[in-house]
Design a protein around this motif. Structure first.
Motif, mmCIF file in Angstrom:
data_model
loop_
_atom_site.group_PDB
_atom_site.id
_atom_site.type_symbol
_atom_site.label_atom_id
_atom_site.label_comp_id
_atom_site.label_asym_id
_atom_site.label_seq_id
_atom_site.Cartn_x
_atom_site.Cartn_y
_atom_site.Cartn_z
ATOM 1 N N TYR A 130 -1.347 1.621 -6.515
ATOM 2 C CA TYR A 130 -1.028 2.791 -5.483
ATOM 3 C C TYR A 130 -0.379 4.033 -6.171
ATOM 4 O O TYR A 130 -0.026 4.919 -5.386
ATOM 5 C CB TYR A 130 -0.098 2.343 -4.571
ATOM 6 N N ILE A 131 -0.497 4.109 -7.557
ATOM 7 C CA ILE A 131 0.109 5.303 -8.173
ATOM 8 C C ILE A 131 -1.090 6.161 -8.538
ATOM 9 O O ILE A 131 -1.967 5.836 -9.454
ATOM 10 C CB ILE A 131 1.195 5.030 -9.510
ATOM 11 N N TRP A 185 8.770 5.708 -9.481
ATOM 12 C CA TRP A 185 10.278 5.727 -9.751
ATOM 13 C C TRP A 185 10.723 4.119 -10.037
ATOM 14 O O TRP A 185 11.583 3.950 -10.813
ATOM 15 C CB TRP A 185 11.073 6.241 -8.784
ATOM 16 N N ILE A 186 10.337 3.186 -8.946
ATOM 17 C CA ILE A 186 10.683 1.701 -9.025
ATOM 18 C C ILE A 186 10.256 1.098 -10.283
ATOM 19 O O ILE A 186 11.145 0.611 -11.109
ATOM 20 C CB ILE A 186 10.143 1.026 -7.910
ATOM 21 N N ILE A 187 9.024 1.464 -10.798
ATOM 22 C CA ILE A 187 8.650 0.801 -12.142
ATOM 23 C C ILE A 187 9.659 1.458 -13.340
ATOM 24 O O ILE A 187 9.952 0.540 -14.189
ATOM 25 C CB ILE A 187 7.367 0.935 -12.557
ATOM 26 N N GLN A 188 10.232 2.440 -13.367
ATOM 27 C CA GLN A 188 10.924 3.274 -14.261
ATOM 28 C C GLN A 188 12.173 2.430 -14.163
ATOM 29 O O GLN A 188 12.735 2.406 -15.291
ATOM 30 C CB GLN A 188 11.243 4.861 -14.116
ATOM 31 N N MET A 245 6.129 1.357 1.793
ATOM 32 C CA MET A 245 6.202 0.350 0.635
ATOM 33 C C MET A 245 5.894 -1.006 1.387
ATOM 34 O O MET A 245 5.239 -1.860 0.589
ATOM 35 C CB MET A 245 7.553 0.520 0.313
ATOM 36 N N ILE A 246 6.468 -1.363 2.631
ATOM 37 C CA ILE A 246 6.342 -2.610 2.736
ATOM 38 C C ILE A 246 4.728 -3.116 3.363
ATOM 39 O O ILE A 246 4.341 -4.037 3.066
ATOM 40 C CB ILE A 246 7.253 -2.915 4.084
ATOM 41 N N TYR A 266 -1.241 6.345 -0.993
ATOM 42 C CA TYR A 266 -0.988 6.775 -2.073
ATOM 43 C C TYR A 266 0.128 8.194 -1.912
ATOM 44 O O TYR A 266 1.161 8.110 -2.602
ATOM 45 C CB TYR A 266 -2.361 7.661 -2.794
ATOM 46 N N ALA A 267 0.042 8.734 -0.617
ATOM 47 C CA ALA A 267 0.984 9.738 -0.371
ATOM 48 C C ALA A 267 2.266 9.148 -0.291
ATOM 49 O O ALA A 267 3.605 9.796 -0.630
ATOM 50 C CB ALA A 267 0.442 10.666 0.842
ATOM 51 N N GLY A 268 2.464 8.136 0.429
ATOM 52 C CA GLY A 268 3.654 7.392 0.905
ATOM 53 C C GLY A 268 4.311 6.631 -0.437
ATOM 54 O O GLY A 268 5.498 6.627 -0.409
ATOM 55 N N VAL A 269 3.688 6.014 -1.116
ATOM 56 C CA VAL A 269 4.173 5.064 -2.194
ATOM 57 C C VAL A 269 4.139 5.538 -3.455
ATOM 58 O O VAL A 269 4.772 5.039 -4.512
ATOM 59 C CB VAL A 269 3.743 3.683 -2.018
ATOM 60 N N SER A 270 3.044 6.602 -3.999
ATOM 61 C CA SER A 270 2.768 6.765 -5.329
ATOM 62 C C SER A 270 4.278 7.258 -6.117
ATOM 63 O O SER A 270 4.246 6.556 -7.132
ATOM 64 C CB SER A 270 2.021 7.829 -5.469
#
Length: 370
Positions: A356-357, A274-277, A298-299, A265-269
């Protein structure tokens, strides 16, 4: 062969891409005696000269007709630019834009710093010098001039941003699985060779081998990784030892730092949000300039492959219609959560990333309970 063909076709017709890039080459985090006395003889910089060249070339490789006007200038509105305020990431983005927009990079960069960096100034003099420069030599500018508190987009796994992450990390490192793997790795013959090079790099210090752990191996890896990229022949471990170092890094980065829910959560939320946006944005090219930690976070949830992250490495989402093709350093990524073997639909990726968000990340990071 099919994967290569898929890459060529999708890249050729893609009208949108999201690029997650690691900063370029830098000096080691911790200098050994040999580093300080013989190798890194210039003052440490945000990037090395090779790092600057890496990112300029990466920008050149991302040039596309739809980001230029008729005069060959980049159109700012076609770009979405995000960067950690860490100097090595900021300078990497500067170099990337120099390669991407050779005719008007100074205009693009002045606008970027005015719109996105100005609220986070910690050194007004350095900022003024940046705004008055033409960015001809990025190494002459001081990008240690900005800070963004509670930066979950880039610094989520840092203890100052997410205090609870330290507790989770320590719990992982105290777990039976971690301890068993650490014991196995430190009992290997390759560790003896790592110990030899650590001693050679610090000749005036008496080092107790029995007190070394995987964190010490990680520091040695970083030193070797930086020196080797610059062409220095010290340290110079053999191939078996290099493979061992890679194995240690994969374990530390993917299990040690990216195996528990809060670590994810801390690393990718926020990056995933932002990527989805960007999937529904009008920008042709969205760029995220971050660190090894950002990419590995992310990986760790995008694929089962445990990639290591060279300087200037690239995680890329290439979008064509409702299809999204995933690549890491131009290598096709197969995603088990997507029905096709060659691409994901936007909705499949949105469904996966959304797991993961979380909306209460700050609360989770400061809570007394995991």
């Amino acid at each position: 062969m099919i994967h290569i063909l898929c890459l060529l076709i999708s890249t050729a017709i893609a009208y949108q891409s999201i690029l997650i890039m690691r900063h370029g080459a830098r000096d080691p985090h911790t200098w050994t005696e040999i580093d300080r006395n013989f190798l890194w003889i210039v003052d440490p910089t945000i990037l090395t000269e090779k790092g600057v060249k890496q990112l300029i070339q990466l920008g050149m490789n991302q040039q596309r007709e739809d980001i230029f006007d008729a005069s060959g200038n980049c159109i700012f509105e076609t770009l979405e630019l995000q960067s950690s305020k860490s100097a090595r990431c900021t300078s990497s983005l500067v170099c990337f834009i120099k390669g991407l927009c050779p005719k008007n990079y100074a205009v693009i960069l002045h606008r970027l710093f005015e719109e996105q960096y100005k609220p986070y100034i910690t050194n007004q003099t350095a900022y003024d010098e940046i705004m008055n420069s033409n960015f001809e030599d990025p190494l002459q500018l001081n990008f240690e001039a900005f800070d963004k508190p509670l930066d979950f987009m880039f610094q989520g796994q840092k203890k100052n941003t997410c205090p609870k992450i330290q507790t989770v990390n320590k719990a992982v490192q105290s777990s039976t699985q971690y301890k068993q793997k650490e014991k196995e790795l430190l009992s290997r013959a390759e560790f003896d060779k790592v110990y030899y090079w650590i001693q050679e790099a610090n000749p005036s210090i008496s080092i107790d081998k029995s007190k070394l752990n995987l964190t010490d191996v990680d520091e040695f890896y970083d030193d070797y990784f930086c020196n080797n990229f610059e062409g220095f022949n010290f340290p110079n471990p053999d191939q078996d030892t290099q493979n061992y170092l890679n194995e240690v890094e994969q374990f530390l980065k993917y299990f040690g730092a990216n195996s528990e829910p809060l670590q994810h959560y801390a690393g990718v939320s926020e990056p995933f949000r932002w990527i989805i946006q960007q999937f529904s944005s009008n920008q042709s090219l969205s760029v995220y300039s971050g660190t090894e930690t950002n990419q590995m976070a992310m990986i760790s949830v995008l694929t089962d492959q445990k990639y290591l992250t060279p300087f200037a490495s690239q995680l890329e989402f290439v979008i064509q219609g409702q299809r999204v093709y995933l690549y890491y350093n131009k290598q096709f990524i197969k995603a088990s959560y997507c029905q096709s073997d060659f691409y994901c639909t936007k909705q499949e990726l949105i469904n996966h990333l959304s797991k993961y968000i979380v909306n209460n990340l700050q609360e989770l990071c400061n809570s007394n309970q995991q």
